[in-house]
Design a protein around this motif. Structure first.
Motif, PDB file in Angstrom:
ATOM      1  N   ALA A  28     -37.029  64.935  22.810  1.00  0.00           N
ATOM      2  CA  ALA A  28     -37.275  65.321  21.417  1.00  0.00           C
ATOM      3  C   ALA A  28     -38.537  64.668  20.849  1.00  0.00           C
ATOM      4  O   ALA A  28     -39.281  65.303  20.100  1.00  0.00           O
ATOM      5  CB  ALA A  28     -36.063  64.970  20.554  1.00  0.00           C
ATOM      6  N   THR A  29     -38.805  63.426  21.220  1.00  0.00           N
ATOM      7  CA  THR A  29     -40.000  62.734  20.724  1.00  0.00           C
ATOM      8  C   THR A  29     -41.272  63.439  21.175  1.00  0.00           C
ATOM      9  O   THR A  29     -42.226  63.577  20.411  1.00  0.00           O
ATOM     10  CB  THR A  29     -40.018  61.261  21.195  1.00  0.00           C
ATOM     11  N   LYS A 107     -34.547  68.559  16.981  1.00  0.00           N
ATOM     12  CA  LYS A 107     -33.271  67.896  17.282  1.00  0.00           C
ATOM     13  C   LYS A 107     -33.183  67.645  18.772  1.00  0.00           C
ATOM     14  O   LYS A 107     -33.564  68.500  19.570  1.00  0.00           O
ATOM     15  CB  LYS A 107     -32.091  68.782  16.870  1.00  0.00           C
ATOM     16  N   SER A 108     -32.636  66.501  19.129  1.00  0.00           N
ATOM     17  CA  SER A 108     -32.388  66.182  20.528  1.00  0.00           C
ATOM     18  C   SER A 108     -31.102  66.860  20.968  1.00  0.00           C
ATOM     19  O   SER A 108     -30.096  66.811  20.268  1.00  0.00           O
ATOM     20  CB  SER A 108     -32.268  64.670  20.709  1.00  0.00           C
ATOM     21  N   LEU A 109     -31.168  67.519  22.136  1.00  0.00           N
ATOM     22  CA  LEU A 109     -29.974  68.144  22.709  1.00  0.00           C
ATOM     23  C   LEU A 109     -29.556  67.423  23.988  1.00  0.00           C
ATOM     24  O   LEU A 109     -28.688  67.891  24.709  1.00  0.00           O
ATOM     25  CB  LEU A 109     -30.233  69.622  23.005  1.00  0.00           C
ATOM     26  N   GLY A 110     -30.206  66.296  24.271  1.00  0.00           N
ATOM     27  CA  GLY A 110     -29.935  65.542  25.492  1.00  0.00           C
ATOM     28  C   GLY A 110     -31.189  64.795  25.889  1.00  0.00           C
ATOM     29  O   GLY A 110     -32.208  64.859  25.211  1.00  0.00           O
ATOM     30  N   ALA A 111     -31.116  64.099  27.036  1.00  0.00           N
ATOM     31  CA  ALA A 111     -32.232  63.254  27.459  1.00  0.00           C
ATOM     32  C   ALA A 111     -33.530  64.038  27.642  1.00  0.00           C
ATOM     33  O   ALA A 111     -34.601  63.587  27.252  1.00  0.00           O
ATOM     34  CB  ALA A 111     -31.867  62.527  28.746  1.00  0.00           C
ATOM     35  N   VAL A 116     -36.567  72.934  18.530  1.00  0.00           N
ATOM     36  CA  VAL A 116     -37.387  72.965  17.318  1.00  0.00           C
ATOM     37  C   VAL A 116     -36.991  74.206  16.526  1.00  0.00           C
ATOM     38  O   VAL A 116     -36.823  75.282  17.092  1.00  0.00           O
ATOM     39  CB  VAL A 116     -38.903  72.947  17.615  1.00  0.00           C
ATOM     40  N   THR A 117     -36.819  74.021  15.220  1.00  0.00           N
ATOM     41  CA  THR A 117     -36.489  75.126  14.319  1.00  0.00           C
ATOM     42  C   THR A 117     -37.520  75.150  13.203  1.00  0.00           C
ATOM     43  O   THR A 117     -37.775  74.126  12.556  1.00  0.00           O
ATOM     44  CB  THR A 117     -35.075  74.968  13.731  1.00  0.00           C
TER      45      THR A 117
END
Length: 152
Positions: A28-29, A107-111, A116-117
């Motif tokens: 996500a970063t 938003k992070s959905l995992g590692a 992105v919205t």
């Protein structure tokens, strides 16, 4: 004669939100570092030749220069580095947009997976502009598709 009173031309738009969202196979970063840079949208929107900034941080203005000669001036309303979201408002453009507010959020959905919205609420200058929503939807879909291809 009545004294002059505070006034403004800036109003929030009305209408249904136009939403585009993609899932990208990256942290996500990393995704936020691309789409969360108010001055850097020309990296993933090929229709832009460049962006010029006036100021920094919330309240800053960006002028987006399009290959077809159009220009858009937008003001950064909010930005949260930790929550990975920001909002902005169009204050001048040559595209036929009367009012536009936008938000982008990661938003992070995992590692190694994130989403992105991009949400836009906009009004065309011409009420008879029937292709306006489709144009805006196509623009944001294409931009986020580029992000997915570049980072995924």
């Amino acid at each position: 004669m009545k004294p002059l009173q505070p006034d403004t031309l800036i109003r929030n738009p009305n209408g249904l939100p136009i939403v585009a969202s993609v899932v990208v196979d990256c942290h996500a970063t990393r995704l936020w570092n691309m789409v969360g840079q108010f001055a850097g949208f020309d990296v993933f929107i090929p229709d832009l030749t460049h962006i010029e900034m006036t100021g920094t941080g919330v309240g800053a203005l960006r002028t987006k220069f399009f290959r077809d000669g159009n220009r858009v001036v937008e003001q950064l309303n909010s930005r949260d580095e930790q929550a990975m979201h920001m909002t902005w408002t169009t204050i001048y453009n040559t595209l036929g947009v009367a009012r536009l507010w936008a938000a982008i959020q990661v938003k992070s959905l995992g590692a190694q997976c994130s989403q992105v919205t991009w949400t836009i609420i906009a009004e065309p200058t011409d009420d008879a502009n029937t292709g306006f929503r489709q144009f805006v939807q196509g623009f944001v879909d294409s931009a986020l598709d580029n992000v997915r291809r570049m980072l995924g």
